[in-house]
Write a protein that holds these residues in place. Sequence first.
Motif, short mmCIF file in Angstrom:
data_model
loop_
_atom_site.label_atom_id
_atom_site.label_comp_id
_atom_site.label_asym_id
_atom_site.label_seq_id
_atom_site.Cartn_x
_atom_site.Cartn_y
_atom_site.Cartn_z
N MET A 1 -0.01 -1.53 -8.49
CA MET A 1 0.11 -2.94 -8.10
C MET A 1 -1.17 -3.40 -7.41
SD MET A 1 3.11 -4.81 -5.90
CE MET A 1 3.01 -3.74 -4.47
N LEU A 2 -1.79 -4.44 -7.94
CA LEU A 2 -3.04 -4.98 -7.37
C LEU A 2 -2.79 -6.41 -6.86
CD1 LEU A 2 -6.00 -4.10 -9.77
CD2 LEU A 2 -5.71 -3.34 -7.40
N VAL A 3 -3.03 -6.61 -5.57
CA VAL A 3 -2.80 -7.93 -4.99
C VAL A 3 -4.09 -8.46 -4.37
CG1 VAL A 3 -1.49 -9.24 -3.26
CG2 VAL A 3 -0.35 -7.43 -4.57
N LEU A 4 -4.40 -9.72 -4.70
CA LEU A 4 -5.54 -10.39 -4.07
C LEU A 4 -5.02 -11.15 -2.86
CD1 LEU A 4 -8.49 -11.66 -4.08
CD2 LEU A 4 -7.49 -13.52 -5.44
N GLY A 5 -5.60 -10.89 -1.70
CA GLY A 5 -5.20 -11.61 -0.47
C GLY A 5 -6.24 -12.65 -0.12
N ILE A 6 -5.77 -13.79 0.39
CA ILE A 6 -6.68 -14.86 0.82
C ILE A 6 -6.25 -15.29 2.23
CG2 ILE A 6 -7.44 -17.24 0.39
CD1 ILE A 6 -7.10 -16.71 -2.60
N GLU A 7 -7.22 -15.29 3.16
CA GLU A 7 -6.91 -15.62 4.55
C GLU A 7 -7.94 -16.62 5.07
OE1 GLU A 7 -5.05 -14.92 7.52
OE2 GLU A 7 -6.70 -15.99 8.51
N GLU A 19 -4.56 -2.24 -3.37
CA GLU A 19 -3.87 -1.53 -4.45
C GLU A 19 -2.69 -0.75 -3.89
OE1 GLU A 19 -6.55 1.11 -6.46
OE2 GLU A 19 -5.12 1.57 -8.04
N ASN A 20 -1.60 -0.77 -4.58
CA ASN A 20 -0.39 -0.03 -4.17
C ASN A 20 -0.07 -0.17 -2.68
OD1 ASN A 20 0.02 0.71 -6.77
ND2 ASN A 20 -1.03 2.68 -6.57
N LYS A 21 0.07 -1.36 -2.26
CA LYS A 21 0.49 -1.77 -0.91
C LYS A 21 -0.53 -1.56 0.20
CE LYS A 21 4.26 0.55 -0.31
NZ LYS A 21 5.54 1.05 0.17
N VAL A 22 -1.18 -0.40 0.26
CA VAL A 22 -1.97 -0.08 1.45
C VAL A 22 -3.45 0.20 1.20
CG1 VAL A 22 0.06 0.82 2.65
CG2 VAL A 22 -1.38 2.39 1.34
N TRP A 23 -3.82 0.48 -0.04
CA TRP A 23 -5.20 0.92 -0.31
C TRP A 23 -6.13 -0.26 -0.48
CZ3 TRP A 23 -6.23 5.74 0.79
CH2 TRP A 23 -5.18 6.66 0.75
N VAL A 24 -7.09 -0.39 0.42
CA VAL A 24 -8.02 -1.51 0.39
C VAL A 24 -9.14 -1.22 -0.61
CG1 VAL A 24 -9.53 -3.01 1.75
CG2 VAL A 24 -7.52 -1.97 2.82
N ARG A 25 -9.16 -1.98 -1.71
CA ARG A 25 -10.22 -1.80 -2.71
C ARG A 25 -11.45 -2.62 -2.32
NH1 ARG A 25 -8.39 -0.14 -8.24
NH2 ARG A 25 -10.21 -1.27 -8.99
N SER A 26 -11.22 -3.78 -1.67
CA SER A 26 -12.34 -4.58 -1.17
C SER A 26 -11.81 -5.49 -0.08
CB SER A 26 -12.94 -5.43 -2.29
OG SER A 26 -12.00 -6.40 -2.71
N VAL A 59 -14.02 -15.07 -2.58
CA VAL A 59 -13.00 -14.51 -3.48
C VAL A 59 -13.69 -13.79 -4.65
CG1 VAL A 59 -11.17 -15.10 -5.14
CG2 VAL A 59 -11.16 -16.10 -2.84
N GLN A 60 -14.73 -14.42 -5.20
CA GLN A 60 -15.45 -13.78 -6.31
C GLN A 60 -16.02 -12.43 -5.89
OE1 GLN A 60 -18.08 -17.02 -7.32
NE2 GLN A 60 -17.29 -17.11 -9.42
N SER A 64 -15.27 -8.69 -7.38
CA SER A 64 -16.33 -7.85 -7.96
C SER A 64 -16.50 -6.56 -7.17
CB SER A 64 -17.62 -8.65 -8.14
OG SER A 64 -18.45 -8.51 -7.04
N ASP A 65 -16.38 -6.60 -5.85
CA ASP A 65 -16.46 -5.37 -5.04
C ASP A 65 -15.34 -4.39 -5.43
OD1 ASP A 65 -18.57 -6.36 -3.68
OD2 ASP A 65 -17.73 -6.04 -1.68
N ALA A 66 -14.19 -4.94 -5.77
CA ALA A 66 -13.06 -4.08 -6.12
C ALA A 66 -13.16 -3.60 -7.57
CB ALA A 66 -11.74 -4.83 -5.92
N GLY A 67 -14.09 -4.19 -8.32
CA GLY A 67 -14.26 -3.83 -9.73
C GLY A 67 -13.09 -4.29 -10.59
N VAL A 68 -12.53 -5.45 -10.23
CA VAL A 68 -11.39 -5.96 -11.01
C VAL A 68 -11.67 -7.40 -11.48
CG1 VAL A 68 -9.74 -4.52 -9.74
CG2 VAL A 68 -10.11 -6.89 -9.02
N THR A 69 -10.90 -7.83 -12.46
CA THR A 69 -10.98 -9.22 -12.90
C THR A 69 -9.61 -9.85 -12.65
OG1 THR A 69 -10.17 -8.74 -15.11
CG2 THR A 69 -12.56 -8.56 -14.77
#
Length: 358
Positions: A1-7, A19-26, A59-60, A64-69
């Motif tokens: 599960m990949l979630v984009l957060g905006i704050e 990723e998967n609830k707790v793993w920070v990809r970026s 956001v961009q 890109s840091d997470a390597g996802v689109t």
Amino acid sequence: MLVLGIETSCDETSAAVVENKVWVRSNIVLTQTKLHEPFGGIVPEIASRKQMEFIAPVVQQALSDAGVTWRDLDAIAVTNRPGLIGSLVVGVSFAKAVALAHNLPLIPINHLEGHVFSVFLRERDEGRGTRGEEQTTGNRQDWEFPFLCLLVSGGHTELIWVKDVGDYEVLGRTRDDAAGEAFDKVARALGLGFPGGPAIDKASENGDPNAIAFPRADLTPSLDFSFAGLKTAVVRYLKGLEERLKRKPNPTVADIAASFQEAVVDMLLTNLERAAELTDAERVAVVGGVAANRRLRQKLLSLAEKRRWQLALPELKWCTDNAAMIACAASFRMERGLAQPNLLFDAYAVAEINDAHP
Ligand code: KG4
Ligand code: ZN
């Protein structure tokens, strides 16, 4: 599960992929502190205009840091309450637009709930080498519910019994200023600049925490806090300072800062200890911007050891505002079927952690 957060609830523009609830990809955090510094505090209109300027590139960069689109994402989470309304509206509008454009579920998240979930955040490269304090105070992989959470930020000071995802009992809260607010106001009175928390933390380094016996508000039997009296005591103390400086020994700014900080830390820890007894808590977490305070962290570590608490004291970057905690809270809600994705929700300047999830 990949979630984009905006704050975007205050003066930080942040986006993160979790990723998967707790793993920070970026996790990108663009802070506007320097822009507000000349004004001695956050200017809401400047904050919201800068949010508008920064949101898209931030956001961009997170993607890109997470390597996802966009296509890799499962959902978008956005802070919609509480905070500066102009700043919140920017994040919410942007999130609605991209959710609609990419046909992704959008989950509104309470900023306070986000802070609580900062205890779960983890990074893939953690544990690779020693990073001093984080060894004992970083996020723990074995963290679970229930836990007692002291949330100390610029706008809130609350003791929350976190029973489960979405199940929170507020045991105590401030009746006037938040702890962070008190730090900011006292720093201004001391001429230490903005933001006040880090300035007092630094100024107190060479001060004597017992130099001045500032008052500690005791609202027993309630678990509420009050910091307004302490703030007034410091201001009154400063007014009489000229007279005092003629006498020996002279109090230094470092002494005043350290004594004020000590009073805040004492009040926070006294109530935390009482709340832990009341709830029989084995796990205790301290989150929010003020949790970055070094004296608080130091005293908390010894208290946790004495009380045999399992302590979650997030790394500094997870204490202050960030979008990773927002994505994390949304992911837990999604897993439990407690998220209600929609495009028809508002932003609110004022909200409690238990306000119905829109
Ligand atoms: O959680 P946060 O980043 O934003 C809010 O949601 O309010 O907290 C900001 C607050 C500010 O009042 C700031 O002065 C305080 O956290 N703060 C500190 C420290 N670092 C930030 N207070 C005391 N000591 C610090 N080292
Ligand atoms: Zn915050």
